[in-house]
Every structure is written in structure tokens, then in C-alpha cells.
Motif scaffolding. Structure first.
Motif, PDB file in Angstrom:
ATOM      1  N   GLY A   1       5.915   9.437   3.185  1.00  0.00           N
ATOM      2  CA  GLY A   1       5.737   8.047   3.580  1.00  0.00           C
ATOM      3  C   GLY A   1       6.256   7.793   4.978  1.00  0.00           C
ATOM      4  O   GLY A   1       7.259   8.373   5.390  1.00  0.00           O
ATOM      5  N   ALA A   2       5.562   6.958   5.711  1.00  0.00           N
ATOM      6  CA  ALA A   2       6.009   6.494   7.027  1.00  0.00           C
ATOM      7  C   ALA A   2       5.697   5.008   7.092  1.00  0.00           C
ATOM      8  O   ALA A   2       4.647   4.562   6.604  1.00  0.00           O
ATOM      9  CB  ALA A   2       5.293   7.235   8.146  1.00  0.00           C
ATOM     10  N   PRO A   3       6.591   4.198   7.658  1.00  0.00           N
ATOM     11  CA  PRO A   3       6.361   2.751   7.690  1.00  0.00           C
ATOM     12  C   PRO A   3       5.046   2.387   8.367  1.00  0.00           C
ATOM     13  O   PRO A   3       4.693   2.943   9.410  1.00  0.00           O
ATOM     14  CB  PRO A   3       7.556   2.225   8.494  1.00  0.00           C
ATOM     15  N   GLN A   4       4.305   1.481   7.749  1.00  0.00           N
ATOM     16  CA  GLN A   4       3.107   0.898   8.341  1.00  0.00           C
ATOM     17  C   GLN A   4       3.321  -0.608   8.389  1.00  0.00           C
ATOM     18  O   GLN A   4       3.153  -1.298   7.385  1.00  0.00           O
ATOM     19  CB  GLN A   4       1.862   1.253   7.531  1.00  0.00           C
ATOM     20  N   GLU A   5       3.755  -1.091   9.530  1.00  0.00           N
ATOM     21  CA  GLU A   5       4.130  -2.489   9.678  1.00  0.00           C
ATOM     22  C   GLU A   5       3.276  -3.153  10.760  1.00  0.00           C
ATOM     23  O   GLU A   5       2.790  -2.498  11.674  1.00  0.00           O
ATOM     24  CB  GLU A   5       5.610  -2.599  10.077  1.00  0.00           C
ATOM     25  N   ASN A   6       3.122  -4.453  10.631  1.00  0.00           N
ATOM     26  CA  ASN A   6       2.383  -5.224  11.620  1.00  0.00           C
ATOM     27  C   ASN A   6       3.340  -5.613  12.743  1.00  0.00           C
ATOM     28  O   ASN A   6       3.997  -6.660  12.690  1.00  0.00           O
ATOM     29  CB  ASN A   6       1.764  -6.470  10.984  1.00  0.00           C
ATOM     30  N   VAL A   7       3.446  -4.753  13.741  1.00  0.00           N
ATOM     31  CA  VAL A   7       4.352  -4.976  14.863  1.00  0.00           C
ATOM     32  C   VAL A   7       3.552  -4.931  16.161  1.00  0.00           C
ATOM     33  O   VAL A   7       2.416  -4.455  16.194  1.00  0.00           O
ATOM     34  CB  VAL A   7       5.473  -3.910  14.903  1.00  0.00           C
ATOM     35  N   ARG A   8       4.179  -5.389  17.249  1.00  0.00           N
ATOM     36  CA  ARG A   8       3.459  -5.425  18.520  1.00  0.00           C
ATOM     37  C   ARG A   8       3.333  -4.051  19.152  1.00  0.00           C
ATOM     38  O   ARG A   8       2.386  -3.776  19.892  1.00  0.00           O
ATOM     39  CB  ARG A   8       4.116  -6.414  19.486  1.00  0.00           C
ATOM     40  N   VAL A   9       4.301  -3.154  18.871  1.00  0.00           N
ATOM     41  CA  VAL A   9       4.261  -1.797  19.405  1.00  0.00           C
ATOM     42  C   VAL A   9       4.555  -0.822  18.267  1.00  0.00           C
ATOM     43  O   VAL A   9       5.662  -0.792  17.736  1.00  0.00           O
ATOM     44  CB  VAL A   9       5.289  -1.598  20.539  1.00  0.00           C
ATOM     45  N   SER A  10       3.546  -0.046  17.888  1.00  0.00           N
ATOM     46  CA  SER A  10       3.699   0.930  16.815  1.00  0.00           C
ATOM     47  C   SER A  10       3.630   2.339  17.404  1.00  0.00           C
ATOM     48  O   SER A  10       2.555   2.839  17.736  1.00  0.00           O
ATOM     49  CB  SER A  10       2.600   0.740  15.767  1.00  0.00           C
ATOM     50  N   ILE A  11       4.798   2.958  17.555  1.00  0.00           N
ATOM     51  CA  ILE A  11       4.883   4.279  18.187  1.00  0.00           C
ATOM     52  C   ILE A  11       5.764   5.185  17.322  1.00  0.00           C
ATOM     53  O   ILE A  11       6.702   5.817  17.791  1.00  0.00           O
ATOM     54  CB  ILE A  11       5.428   4.178  19.632  1.00  0.00           C
ATOM     55  N   ASN A  12       5.401   5.260  16.038  1.00  0.00           N
ATOM     56  CA  ASN A  12       6.236   6.004  15.085  1.00  0.00           C
ATOM     57  C   ASN A  12       5.549   7.160  14.385  1.00  0.00           C
ATOM     58  O   ASN A  12       6.223   8.002  13.784  1.00  0.00           O
ATOM     59  CB  ASN A  12       6.790   5.040  14.023  1.00  0.00           C
ATOM     60  N   VAL A  13       4.225   7.248  14.393  1.00  0.00           N
ATOM     61  CA  VAL A  13       3.556   8.306  13.627  1.00  0.00           C
ATOM     62  C   VAL A  13       2.668   9.184  14.508  1.00  0.00           C
ATOM     63  O   VAL A  13       1.717   9.813  14.029  1.00  0.00           O
ATOM     64  CB  VAL A  13       2.744   7.724  12.444  1.00  0.00           C
ATOM     65  N   ASN A  14       2.952   9.222  15.789  1.00  0.00           N
ATOM     66  CA  ASN A  14       2.310  10.165  16.720  1.00  0.00           C
ATOM     67  C   ASN A  14       0.799  10.003  16.807  1.00  0.00           C
ATOM     68  O   ASN A  14       0.066  10.976  17.009  1.00  0.00           O
ATOM     69  CB  ASN A  14       2.661  11.613  16.337  1.00  0.00           C
ATOM     70  N   GLU A  15       0.345   8.759  16.654  1.00  0.00           N
ATOM     71  CA  GLU A  15      -1.080   8.491  16.821  1.00  0.00           C
ATOM     72  C   GLU A  15      -1.451   8.480  18.302  1.00  0.00           C
ATOM     73  O   GLU A  15      -0.620   8.207  19.164  1.00  0.00           O
ATOM     74  CB  GLU A  15      -1.425   7.124  16.220  1.00  0.00           C
TER      75      GLU A  15
ATOM     76  N   MET B   1      20.016   1.561  15.209  1.00  0.00           N
ATOM     77  CA  MET B   1      19.197   1.489  16.414  1.00  0.00           C
ATOM     78  C   MET B   1      17.726   1.297  16.044  1.00  0.00           C
ATOM     79  O   MET B   1      17.003   0.534  16.697  1.00  0.00           O
ATOM     80  CB  MET B   1      19.373   2.731  17.285  1.00  0.00           C
ATOM     81  N   PHE B   2      17.270   1.965  14.991  1.00  0.00           N
ATOM     82  CA  PHE B   2      15.907   1.746  14.493  1.00  0.00           C
ATOM     83  C   PHE B   2      15.696   0.261  14.202  1.00  0.00           C
ATOM     84  O   PHE B   2      14.665  -0.322  14.571  1.00  0.00           O
ATOM     85  CB  PHE B   2      15.672   2.578  13.229  1.00  0.00           C
ATOM     86  N   GLU B   3      16.669  -0.360  13.543  1.00  0.00           N
ATOM     87  CA  GLU B   3      16.557  -1.776  13.205  1.00  0.00           C
ATOM     88  C   GLU B   3      16.550  -2.656  14.450  1.00  0.00           C
ATOM     89  O   GLU B   3      15.858  -3.685  14.495  1.00  0.00           O
ATOM     90  CB  GLU B   3      17.703  -2.191  12.277  1.00  0.00           C
ATOM     91  N   GLU B   4      17.309  -2.249  15.471  1.00  0.00           N
ATOM     92  CA  GLU B   4      17.297  -3.014  16.720  1.00  0.00           C
ATOM     93  C   GLU B   4      15.898  -3.015  17.338  1.00  0.00           C
ATOM     94  O   GLU B   4      15.420  -4.045  17.841  1.00  0.00           O
ATOM     95  CB  GLU B   4      18.314  -2.443  17.711  1.00  0.00           C
ATOM     96  N   PHE B   5      15.245  -1.883  17.298  1.00  0.00           N
ATOM     97  CA  PHE B   5      13.866  -1.831  17.802  1.00  0.00           C
ATOM     98  C   PHE B   5      12.942  -2.671  16.913  1.00  0.00           C
ATOM     99  O   PHE B   5      12.071  -3.396  17.424  1.00  0.00           O
ATOM    100  CB  PHE B   5      13.376  -0.375  17.859  1.00  0.00           C
ATOM    101  N   TYR B   6      13.136  -2.571  15.609  1.00  0.00           N
ATOM    102  CA  TYR B   6      12.275  -3.309  14.682  1.00  0.00           C
ATOM    103  C   TYR B   6      12.419  -4.824  14.893  1.00  0.00           C
ATOM    104  O   TYR B   6      11.434  -5.574  14.800  1.00  0.00           O
ATOM    105  CB  TYR B   6      12.604  -2.928  13.244  1.00  0.00           C
ATOM    106  N   ARG B   7      13.627  -5.275  15.191  1.00  0.00           N
ATOM    107  CA  ARG B   7      13.836  -6.700  15.465  1.00  0.00           C
ATOM    108  C   ARG B   7      13.054  -7.144  16.695  1.00  0.00           C
ATOM    109  O   ARG B   7      12.735  -8.338  16.842  1.00  0.00           O
ATOM    110  CB  ARG B   7      15.328  -6.988  15.665  1.00  0.00           C
ATOM    111  N   ARG B   8      12.762  -6.203  17.565  1.00  0.00           N
ATOM    112  CA  ARG B   8      11.980  -6.487  18.768  1.00  0.00           C
ATOM    113  C   ARG B   8      10.502  -6.189  18.551  1.00  0.00           C
ATOM    114  O   ARG B   8       9.731  -6.125  19.500  1.00  0.00           O
ATOM    115  CB  ARG B   8      12.527  -5.673  19.945  1.00  0.00           C
ATOM    116  N   SER B   9      10.112  -5.981  17.287  1.00  0.00           N
ATOM    117  CA  SER B   9       8.724  -5.694  16.902  1.00  0.00           C
ATOM    118  C   SER B   9       8.217  -4.377  17.509  1.00  0.00           C
ATOM    119  O   SER B   9       7.062  -4.268  17.920  1.00  0.00           O
ATOM    120  CB  SER B   9       7.789  -6.851  17.298  1.00  0.00           C
TER     121      SER B   9
END
Length: 371
Positions: free
Chosen positions: A20-34, A316-324
Motif C-alpha cells: 500500500g502507498a497513500p493515494q491522497e487528493n493533494v496539490r503535489v503528489s511525489i510519493n510513488v515515483n510516477e 516531517m512527512f506530516e509537515e509536508f502533508y499539512r502543506r498538501s
């Protein structure tokens, strides 16, 4: 409601967690090497034409041997590879599953050098095999000496070498692959899912295929081809390996639409790969600027960067997530991973990292993390 533990599943699957890898509606999604770039309009039009041509025939089963697709993949790979050496499936994970079904299984061992792609142990468990994870050298590198020594010691039936390695980005050079191959009588799979992102002039393991019938090089169209949603992975190997996976594949496993979509994209390979250089520029920018902020950056030849020196990766992950902004906490001590995105996405990440480092200085370790 029934729980998983109440079902009569296999004992060796109890306690396992699915990938599993998070799939969230964020402004910048740079977590699954797409690949961050959309499929170009010219390619969309060509692929739609390819798909449209097969639609009237969907009342019939697709070409079980996907001959035309294998010919296109062989042409794309070059290195003297022929269609008879090619196999494909619905993503490189299914390719690996086919290989493990054929060459691993109950009572057999599958080995890799950790940390590495988290699906390898799950796929191994799925076929009832023992997964052996052996530590890498310092800085998550892998030398020929270490590879040969550990392979000879553990005698795996299947060895998987991820190059560039996920999640660290570190490459595995040809001398290391040769040393590992010579140390075992088992099958050696080199997973080059990120192979197109290597620097110019860095050779592929495809060069090693002649004379090595137990060597397999796996690739995917998900990353450099910007085709993750199409689900098309493939491998090149001795034709006998292709015969082996025919014994375990499901009938007609590649739909006519999948075949047509992949063929259409391969016919536009130059366009599809046109953004690779731009992605490599952003990757190299990440390496430089993350290091300039005082973090430990590991060598990478993929489209992502792993950095250490983080005192609390989850926070730190959460800090980024708070910034979408969604990056990847890969579970390694003091480390996080970020995909090279567009220039704007990279800038957003770097601006956020600078701000987090400035406002939450306790999240940066006093000394960069060592491997």
C-alpha cells in the motif's frame, strides 16, 4: 463482521500486510515515483486509433501470445533482443509473479539485498517461498564481492537485483550482476523498472543476456513511459524462460485493449520518452538542493531521491502533508524519499523543506544519517 483472522487463509499469510502507498487528493503528489507529465496529445490520438481498431473484435479472445506487442518491445529494447525472448504482463509486478510461480514456490528461497522493493517479499510469500533479505554495503551500495559472497552463502533459487534500487536509488553495476550470476545455479532477475532514468552511457543488464540463460531483465512502461495506468510490464531473457512462464500464466492474461494501448505507445516511443531528460534535471536538482539544506543524500540513478538526516521521518512527512505535499516515508531510519516531479512540483517541495528545516530545526538530525 468476519475478520481476516477468522478466515481459513494459509498459515504463512497470517500477519502479512498488503502492499500500500497513500493515494491522497493533494496539490503535489511525489510519493510513488510516477512520471509527472501527462501522455502527450499526439500519443493519445495514436493510441486511441490503435484501440479503436480492436474494439469490434472484443467478442473474440485476444492474441494469447501477443506476438505484435512482443515484436514492438524487442525493437524498443535493442541489444539484439528478439521477440522470442520477450514476455509481458499487467505491470512488472505480474511479470515478477509469473517468474516466481515458475522458478520459486514452496520449499524454495528468494533472495534480495535490502532495503529493496517491498513487493518482493509479498510476491515470494504469495507463492509459498522463503524471502531472504541480506544487508547491502555502506551507503546502500552493493559490491561484486558482497553479492558473490552472500549469494554463495544462501544459495537462493531466485535472486532479485533491483537496479536502480527502490527505495534507495542506488544502481547495481554489471560487474556485480555478473558476480552474483556466477555464484548461483538459480535464476537472477535484474529489475530495471527505473532503467531509462540512468545517466547517459550507463549500460543496461540487457548487455549481459547472451550466454546467460538464467538471467532475466525486467522492465516496465509505468515510469519513463508515463504509462502507469496502462499496466504493462515485460522482461527479456532466454526463450526457454519464456516457455517456463507459459506454464503458469492465466489464459489470455493480456487484454486486446492493453495490447493495443501498449503497441500504440511503443510506436510513439520517442515522444513518450521526451520528458525523461527533464525529470533527470529535477532529480539532480533535488540531490544538490536537499544536500545544501544539510541532509544526507544517497546516490541515485532513478527518478527519485532518498535523503537521510531526519530525526523524526513520520513528523516531517506530516509537515509536508499539512502543506498538501505527499512524499514517501519508506520506513528506513532517519530517511524519506521524494519523486522528481515537474519543475513547479520540485520547487514546491524544496520551498517546503527549507521552511520546515527553518521552523522545525529539531526535525533535522545534528549529523546526517549514515547507512
Amino acid at each position: 463482521m468476519t475478520t481476516l483472522d477468522e478466515l481459513p487463509i494459509r498459515d504463512d499469510l497470517r500477519g502479512q500486510r498488503p502492499y500500500g502507498a497513500p493515494q491522497e487528493n493533494v496539490r503535489v503528489s511525489i510519493n510513488v515515483n510516477e512520471n509527472p507529465f501527462d501522455v502527450p496529445e499526439a500519443v493519445v490520438d495514436h493510441v486511441m486509433k490503435s484501440i479503436r481498431e480492436v474494439l469490434p473484435g472484443l467478442n473474440r479472445y485476444p492474441d494469447r501470445e501477443f506476438v505484435q506487442l512482443r515484436e514492438k518491445l524487442a525493437d524498443y529494447l535493442g541489444h539484439g533482443v528478439e521477440a522470442s525472448q520477450i514476455w509481458a504482463a499487467n505491470g512488472s509486478n505480474e511479470v515478477l509473479q509469473h517468474l516466481l510461480q515458475a522458478f520459486a514456490g514452496p520449499g524454495r528461497k528468494v533472495m534480495g539485498f535490502g532495503p529493496t522493493y517491498s513487493m518482493y517479499p509479498l510476491l515470494s510469500a504469495g507463492v509459498g517461498s522463503e524471502w531472504i533479505a541480506v544487508e547491502r554495503d555502506a551507503d546502500y551500495e552493493l559490491s561484486p564481492e558482497t553479492a558473490a559472497r552472500e549469494v554463495a552463502a544462501h544459495r537462493p533459487d531466485v535472486l532479485i537485483l533491483c537496479s536502480p534500487n527502490n527505495p534507495t536509488g542506488t544502481p547495481v553495476d554489471l560487474d556485480t550482476i555478473k558476480a552474483a550470476y556466477e555464484a548461483t545455479d538459480g535464476v537472477v532477475i535484474v529489475d530495471e523498472a527505473y532503467g531509462e532514468f540512468k545517466p547517459d552511457g550507463v549500460p543496461s543488464a540487457l548487455e549481459l543476456l547472451p550466454g546467460r540463460p538464467r538471467l532475466i531483465v525486467s522492465r516496465t512502461m509505468s515510469k519513463a513511459f508515463a504509462y502507469a495506468g496502462a499496466r504493462l510490464g515485460y522482461f527479456a531473457a532466454d526463450p526457454a524462460v519464456v516457455d517456463a512462464v507459459r506454464l503458469v500464466r492465466l489464459p489470455y492474461h493480456l487484454s486486446a485493449i492493453t495490447q493495443a494501448a501498449a503497441i500504440g505507445a511503443l510506436e510513439c516511443a520517442d515522444i513518450m520518452l521526451g520528458e525523461v531528460d527533464r525529470i533527470r534535471v529535477q532529480r539532480d536538482r533535488l540531490v544538490r538542493e536537499i544536500a545544501a539544506l544539510g541532509y544526507r543524500v544517497y546516490r541515485t540513478e532513478a527518478n527519485f531521491v532518498m535523503f537521510g538526516g531526519v530525526s523524526d521521518p513520520n513528523e516531517m512527512f506530516e509537515e509536508f502533508y499539512r502543506r498538501s505535499i505527499l512524499i514517501r516515508d519508506n520506513g528506513l531510519p532517519g530517511c524519506l524519499r521524494v519523486t522528481a516531479g515537474t519543475e513547479d512540483e520540485t520547487s514546491a517541495f524544496l520551498d517546503a523543506l527549507e521552511e520546515i528545516t527553518r521552523t522545525r530545526p529539531e526535525l533535522r538530525a545534528t549529523a546526517p544519517a549514515e547507512a
